[in-house]
Design a protein around this motif. Structure first.
Motif, PDB file in Angstrom:
ATOM      1  N   VAL A  37      -5.879 -11.304  -3.017  1.00  0.00           N
ATOM      2  CA  VAL A  37      -7.077 -11.709  -1.582  1.00  0.00           C
ATOM      3  C   VAL A  37      -7.838 -10.413  -2.398  1.00  0.00           C
ATOM      4  N   GLN A  38      -8.799 -10.619  -1.068  1.00  0.00           N
ATOM      5  CA  GLN A  38      -9.836  -9.140  -0.993  1.00  0.00           C
ATOM      6  C   GLN A  38      -9.988  -7.980  -0.934  1.00  0.00           C
ATOM      7  N   ALA A  39     -10.354  -7.368  -0.979  1.00  0.00           N
ATOM      8  CA  ALA A  39      -9.751  -6.055  -1.005  1.00  0.00           C
ATOM      9  C   ALA A  39      -9.893  -5.620   0.441  1.00  0.00           C
ATOM     10  N   GLY A  40      -8.017  -5.204   0.967  1.00  0.00           N
ATOM     11  CA  GLY A  40      -8.664  -5.343   2.937  1.00  0.00           C
ATOM     12  C   GLY A  40      -7.730  -5.849   3.137  1.00  0.00           C
ATOM     13  N   GLY A  41      -7.605  -6.777   2.765  1.00  0.00           N
ATOM     14  CA  GLY A  41      -6.751  -8.621   3.512  1.00  0.00           C
ATOM     15  C   GLY A  41      -5.490  -7.936   3.057  1.00  0.00           C
ATOM     16  N   SER A  42      -4.701  -9.088   3.208  1.00  0.00           N
ATOM     17  CA  SER A  42      -3.020  -8.602   3.466  1.00  0.00           C
ATOM     18  C   SER A  42      -2.439 -10.128   3.297  1.00  0.00           C
ATOM     19  N   LEU A  43      -1.210  -9.987   2.424  1.00  0.00           N
ATOM     20  CA  LEU A  43       0.002 -11.016   1.721  1.00  0.00           C
ATOM     21  C   LEU A  43       0.905 -10.232   2.133  1.00  0.00           C
ATOM     22  N   ARG A  44       1.700 -11.243   2.345  1.00  0.00           N
ATOM     23  CA  ARG A  44       3.070 -10.961   2.781  1.00  0.00           C
ATOM     24  C   ARG A  44       3.982 -11.344   1.897  1.00  0.00           C
ATOM     25  N   LEU A  45       5.301 -10.986   1.007  1.00  0.00           N
ATOM     26  CA  LEU A  45       6.083 -10.839  -0.013  1.00  0.00           C
ATOM     27  C   LEU A  45       7.251 -11.162   0.837  1.00  0.00           C
ATOM     28  N   SER A  46       7.788 -12.448  -0.006  1.00  0.00           N
ATOM     29  CA  SER A  46       9.331 -12.413   0.583  1.00  0.00           C
ATOM     30  C   SER A  46       9.952 -12.956  -0.891  1.00  0.00           C
ATOM     31  N   THR A  92      -4.492  -4.286   4.244  1.00  0.00           N
ATOM     32  CA  THR A  92      -5.275  -2.993   3.945  1.00  0.00           C
ATOM     33  C   THR A  92      -5.159  -2.869   2.274  1.00  0.00           C
ATOM     34  N   LEU A  93      -5.103  -3.717   1.813  1.00  0.00           N
ATOM     35  CA  LEU A  93      -4.984  -4.321   0.621  1.00  0.00           C
ATOM     36  C   LEU A  93      -5.846  -3.317  -0.245  1.00  0.00           C
ATOM     37  N   LYS A  94      -5.593  -2.928  -1.763  1.00  0.00           N
ATOM     38  CA  LYS A  94      -7.035  -1.968  -2.258  1.00  0.00           C
ATOM     39  C   LYS A  94      -6.181  -2.798  -3.606  1.00  0.00           C
ATOM     40  N   PRO A  95      -7.710  -2.895  -5.098  1.00  0.00           N
ATOM     41  CA  PRO A  95      -7.261  -2.709  -6.071  1.00  0.00           C
ATOM     42  C   PRO A  95      -6.388  -2.510  -6.757  1.00  0.00           C
ATOM     43  N   GLU A  96      -6.200  -0.962  -6.845  1.00  0.00           N
ATOM     44  CA  GLU A  96      -4.966  -0.160  -7.361  1.00  0.00           C
ATOM     45  C   GLU A  96      -3.679  -1.086  -6.800  1.00  0.00           C
ATOM     46  N   ASP A  97      -3.902  -1.749  -5.963  1.00  0.00           N
ATOM     47  CA  ASP A  97      -2.156  -2.251  -5.423  1.00  0.00           C
ATOM     48  C   ASP A  97      -1.991  -3.380  -6.222  1.00  0.00           C
ATOM     49  N   ALA A  98      -2.954  -3.933  -7.226  1.00  0.00           N
ATOM     50  CA  ALA A  98      -3.186  -5.387  -7.833  1.00  0.00           C
ATOM     51  C   ALA A  98      -1.954  -4.830  -8.802  1.00  0.00           C
ATOM     52  N   ALA A  99      -0.762  -5.656  -9.103  1.00  0.00           N
ATOM     53  CA  ALA A  99       0.774  -5.968 -10.270  1.00  0.00           C
ATOM     54  C   ALA A  99       1.908  -6.630 -10.087  1.00  0.00           C
ATOM     55  N   VAL A 100       2.420  -6.796 -10.526  1.00  0.00           N
ATOM     56  CA  VAL A 100       3.608  -7.541 -10.409  1.00  0.00           C
ATOM     57  C   VAL A 100       4.455  -7.377  -9.983  1.00  0.00           C
ATOM     58  N   TYR A 101       4.947  -8.058  -8.508  1.00  0.00           N
ATOM     59  CA  TYR A 101       5.486  -7.143  -7.284  1.00  0.00           C
ATOM     60  C   TYR A 101       7.170  -7.450  -7.997  1.00  0.00           C
ATOM     61  N   TYR A 102       8.248  -7.332  -8.232  1.00  0.00           N
ATOM     62  CA  TYR A 102       9.288  -7.284  -7.982  1.00  0.00           C
ATOM     63  C   TYR A 102      10.511  -6.589  -6.655  1.00  0.00           C
ATOM     64  N   CYS A 103      11.578  -7.777  -6.418  1.00  0.00           N
ATOM     65  CA  CYS A 103      12.535  -7.247  -5.682  1.00  0.00           C
ATOM     66  C   CYS A 103      13.577  -6.648  -6.680  1.00  0.00           C
ATOM     67  N   ALA A 104      14.495  -6.027  -5.331  1.00  0.00           N
ATOM     68  CA  ALA A 104      15.489  -5.751  -6.880  1.00  0.00           C
ATOM     69  C   ALA A 104      16.682  -5.299  -5.578  1.00  0.00           C
ATOM     70  N   VAL A 151       0.516 -10.097  -8.136  1.00  0.00           N
ATOM     71  CA  VAL A 151      -0.870  -9.779  -6.313  1.00  0.00           C
ATOM     72  C   VAL A 151      -1.956  -9.215  -7.459  1.00  0.00           C
ATOM     73  N   THR A 152      -2.851  -9.561  -6.829  1.00  0.00           N
ATOM     74  CA  THR A 152      -4.546  -9.595  -7.383  1.00  0.00           C
ATOM     75  C   THR A 152      -5.092  -9.454  -6.460  1.00  0.00           C
ATOM     76  N   VAL A 153      -5.850  -7.928  -6.312  1.00  0.00           N
ATOM     77  CA  VAL A 153      -6.685  -7.962  -5.781  1.00  0.00           C
ATOM     78  C   VAL A 153      -7.995  -8.016  -6.181  1.00  0.00           C
ATOM     79  N   SER A 154      -9.243  -8.031  -5.540  1.00  0.00           N
ATOM     80  CA  SER A 154     -10.563  -8.504  -5.863  1.00  0.00           C
ATOM     81  C   SER A 154     -11.737  -7.232  -4.772  1.00  0.00           C
ATOM     82  N   SER A 155     -11.905  -6.781  -6.098  1.00  0.00           N
ATOM     83  CA  SER A 155     -12.541  -5.826  -5.364  1.00  0.00           C
ATOM     84  C   SER A 155     -14.401  -5.912  -4.571  1.00  0.00           C
TER      85      SER A 155
END
Length: 127
Positions: free
Chosen positions: A12-21, A85-97, A123-127
């Motif tokens: 997703v581009q910076a500023g965009g949104s994602l919904r993880l399930s 409002t995703l930022k490049p620094e939000d890029a990571a592998v997201y885990y639920c627990a 999750v990958t966020v492009s600037s």
């Protein structure tokens, strides 16, 4: 025990949104407090958001507060993480627990308190 499978990650581009399930199987999600954590390359896994078993309490990392929202739908055995409002620094592998806890227990920010983990979604966020 419960099995957890994350989905919804992507580019997703910076500023965009994602919904993880996070879909649970094996046991009812209502039996667990839930959390989201993330890990970027070369960094330690960090807390993102958590919701209590009752759904009454939620916690957020300061870095995502006001942008991310955690929610749960016990009828669908699913936990969500709405990320805006995703930022490049939000890029990571997201885990639920999931953590086994009493119904009245508060949510937890501590990864060591969680008993079950999913495989993660990128999750990958492009600037």
């Amino acid at each position: 025990q419960v099995q957890l499978v994350e989905s919804g990650g992507g580019l997703v581009q910076a500023g965009g949104s994602l919904r993880l399930s996070c879909a649970a199987s094996g046991r009812a999600l209502s039996s667990y407090g839930m959390g989201w954590f993330r890990q970027a390359p070369g960094k330690e896994r960090e807390f993102v958001a958590a919701i209590s078993r009752s759904g009454v309490t939620t916690y957020y990392a300061d870095s995502v507060k006001g942008r991310f929202t955690i929610g749960r739908d016990n009828a669908k055995n699913t936990v969500y993480l709405q990320m805006n409002t995703l930022k490049p620094e939000d890029a990571a592998v997201y885990y639920c627990a999931a953590r086994s806890t009493s119904y009245s227990s508060l949510a937890s920010r501590t990864s060591g308190s969680y008993d079950y983990w999913g495989q993660g979604t990128q999750v990958t966020v492009s600037s």
